[in-house]
Write a protein that holds these residues in place. Sequence first.
Motif, short mmCIF file in Angstrom:
data_model
loop_
_atom_site.label_atom_id
_atom_site.label_comp_id
_atom_site.label_asym_id
_atom_site.label_seq_id
_atom_site.Cartn_x
_atom_site.Cartn_y
_atom_site.Cartn_z
N ALA A 10 0.84 -1.20 0.00
CA ALA A 10 0.00 0.00 0.00
C ALA A 10 0.87 1.25 0.00
O ALA A 10 0.55 2.24 -0.67
N THR A 11 1.97 1.21 0.72
CA THR A 11 2.90 2.34 0.73
C THR A 11 3.49 2.56 -0.65
O THR A 11 3.55 3.69 -1.14
N TRP A 12 3.92 1.50 -1.30
CA TRP A 12 4.53 1.61 -2.62
C TRP A 12 3.52 2.10 -3.66
O TRP A 12 3.85 2.93 -4.51
N ILE A 13 2.31 1.57 -3.59
CA ILE A 13 1.28 1.99 -4.54
C ILE A 13 0.98 3.48 -4.35
O ILE A 13 0.82 4.22 -5.32
N THR A 14 0.93 3.92 -3.11
CA THR A 14 0.69 5.34 -2.84
C THR A 14 1.77 6.20 -3.48
O THR A 14 1.49 7.23 -4.10
N GLN A 15 3.02 5.77 -3.36
CA GLN A 15 4.13 6.52 -3.96
C GLN A 15 3.99 6.59 -5.48
O GLN A 15 4.23 7.64 -6.08
N ILE A 16 3.62 5.50 -6.09
CA ILE A 16 3.49 5.48 -7.55
C ILE A 16 2.31 6.33 -8.01
O ILE A 16 2.42 7.10 -8.96
N VAL A 17 1.17 6.23 -7.32
CA VAL A 17 0.02 7.04 -7.69
C VAL A 17 0.36 8.53 -7.53
O VAL A 17 0.05 9.34 -8.42
N ASP A 18 0.99 8.91 -6.44
CA ASP A 18 1.41 10.31 -6.25
C ASP A 18 2.29 10.76 -7.40
O ASP A 18 2.12 11.84 -7.96
N ARG A 19 3.27 9.93 -7.76
CA ARG A 19 4.20 10.27 -8.83
C ARG A 19 3.47 10.45 -10.16
O ARG A 19 3.72 11.39 -10.90
N VAL A 85 -12.99 22.59 -18.90
CA VAL A 85 -12.61 22.78 -17.50
C VAL A 85 -11.21 23.38 -17.51
O VAL A 85 -10.31 22.83 -18.17
N PRO A 86 -10.99 24.52 -16.85
CA PRO A 86 -9.65 25.13 -16.86
C PRO A 86 -8.60 24.20 -16.25
O PRO A 86 -8.90 23.40 -15.36
N ARG A 87 -7.37 24.34 -16.73
CA ARG A 87 -6.28 23.51 -16.20
C ARG A 87 -6.13 23.65 -14.69
O ARG A 87 -5.85 22.67 -14.00
N VAL A 88 -6.33 24.85 -14.16
CA VAL A 88 -6.19 25.03 -12.72
C VAL A 88 -7.19 24.14 -11.96
O VAL A 88 -6.86 23.59 -10.91
N ALA A 89 -8.39 23.97 -12.50
CA ALA A 89 -9.38 23.10 -11.87
C ALA A 89 -9.00 21.63 -12.04
O ALA A 89 -9.22 20.81 -11.13
N LEU A 90 -8.42 21.28 -13.19
CA LEU A 90 -7.97 19.90 -13.39
C LEU A 90 -6.83 19.56 -12.43
O LEU A 90 -6.80 18.47 -11.85
N VAL A 91 -5.90 20.49 -12.24
CA VAL A 91 -4.80 20.27 -11.30
C VAL A 91 -5.36 20.11 -9.89
O VAL A 91 -4.91 19.23 -9.13
N ALA A 92 -6.32 20.93 -9.52
CA ALA A 92 -6.93 20.81 -8.20
C ALA A 92 -7.57 19.43 -8.03
O ALA A 92 -7.46 18.81 -6.96
N GLU A 93 -8.20 18.92 -9.08
CA GLU A 93 -8.82 17.59 -9.02
C GLU A 93 -7.77 16.50 -8.89
O GLU A 93 -7.94 15.53 -8.15
N LEU A 94 -6.65 16.65 -9.59
CA LEU A 94 -5.55 15.70 -9.44
C LEU A 94 -5.03 15.69 -8.01
O LEU A 94 -4.74 14.63 -7.44
N GLN A 95 -4.92 16.85 -7.41
CA GLN A 95 -4.41 16.94 -6.04
C GLN A 95 -5.41 16.37 -5.03
O GLN A 95 -5.01 15.70 -4.08
N LEU A 96 -6.70 16.61 -5.25
CA LEU A 96 -7.73 16.00 -4.39
C LEU A 96 -7.69 14.48 -4.50
O LEU A 96 -7.85 13.76 -3.51
N THR A 97 -7.48 14.01 -5.71
CA THR A 97 -7.41 12.56 -5.94
C THR A 97 -6.21 11.96 -5.22
O THR A 97 -6.33 10.92 -4.55
N ALA A 98 -5.06 12.61 -5.32
CA ALA A 98 -3.87 12.11 -4.62
C ALA A 98 -4.12 12.05 -3.12
O ALA A 98 -3.75 11.07 -2.46
N ALA A 99 -4.76 13.06 -2.57
CA ALA A 99 -5.06 13.08 -1.13
C ALA A 99 -6.02 11.96 -0.76
O ALA A 99 -5.86 11.30 0.28
N ALA A 100 -7.02 11.71 -1.59
CA ALA A 100 -7.99 10.64 -1.32
C ALA A 100 -7.31 9.27 -1.35
O ALA A 100 -7.60 8.41 -0.50
N VAL A 101 -6.41 9.07 -2.30
CA VAL A 101 -5.69 7.80 -2.39
C VAL A 101 -4.79 7.63 -1.17
O VAL A 101 -4.78 6.56 -0.55
N ARG A 102 -4.04 8.66 -0.81
CA ARG A 102 -3.17 8.56 0.38
C ARG A 102 -3.98 8.23 1.63
O ARG A 102 -3.61 7.36 2.41
N SER A 103 -5.09 8.91 1.80
CA SER A 103 -5.92 8.69 2.98
C SER A 103 -6.46 7.26 3.03
O SER A 103 -6.45 6.62 4.08
#
Length: 170
Positions: A10-19, A85-103
């Motif tokens: 799970a730790t390794w998968i989190t690292q890869i998804v973040d990357r 959808v503006p890129r800034v909103a897409l980036v925000a969605e990517l960051q929310l997704t990374a946080a959800a996966v980490r959690s």
Amino acid sequence: MSPSTRSPLATWITQIVDRELAGFERELALFPDDAAVWQTVPGITNSAGNLVLHICGNLQHFIGHRIGGSGYLRDREAEFSRRDVPRVALVAELQLTAAAVRSALQQLTDEQLSQPFPEAVGGVTMNTGLFITHLVSHLGFHLGQAGCLRRALTGDNRSASPLPLKPLAS
């Protein structure tokens, strides 16, 4: 849960998804403007913007919601039909997704990874660890598509360095 009971997988998968989600951010930054993110070329159905929405919806549903209990409600149809959808909103969605996966993944043990995934997908039931590994492969596939599409649209062959090894170093 103590850190010692957390699954190394799970730790390794989190690292890869973040990357790889960070790789999507870098890929988006190389598009010349927001409009280009929504363009395609003949023979290609999905824009880079739709690929971002799709992988975010996919990961937030299957990992954030089904494993982590986030309550995320997926709209798969909108992942492919939304536009502009503006890129800034897409980036925000990517960051929310990374946080959800980490959690969600921070709580998983090896025992939980060996249990059946809590939802049959496409009529297939498999263990959680295998399905999460599949999701990582799916993410990498779409990241590669976004990079190829950007290059075809712009003629810009610069690399977004989507898969650096340094973030995976121990």
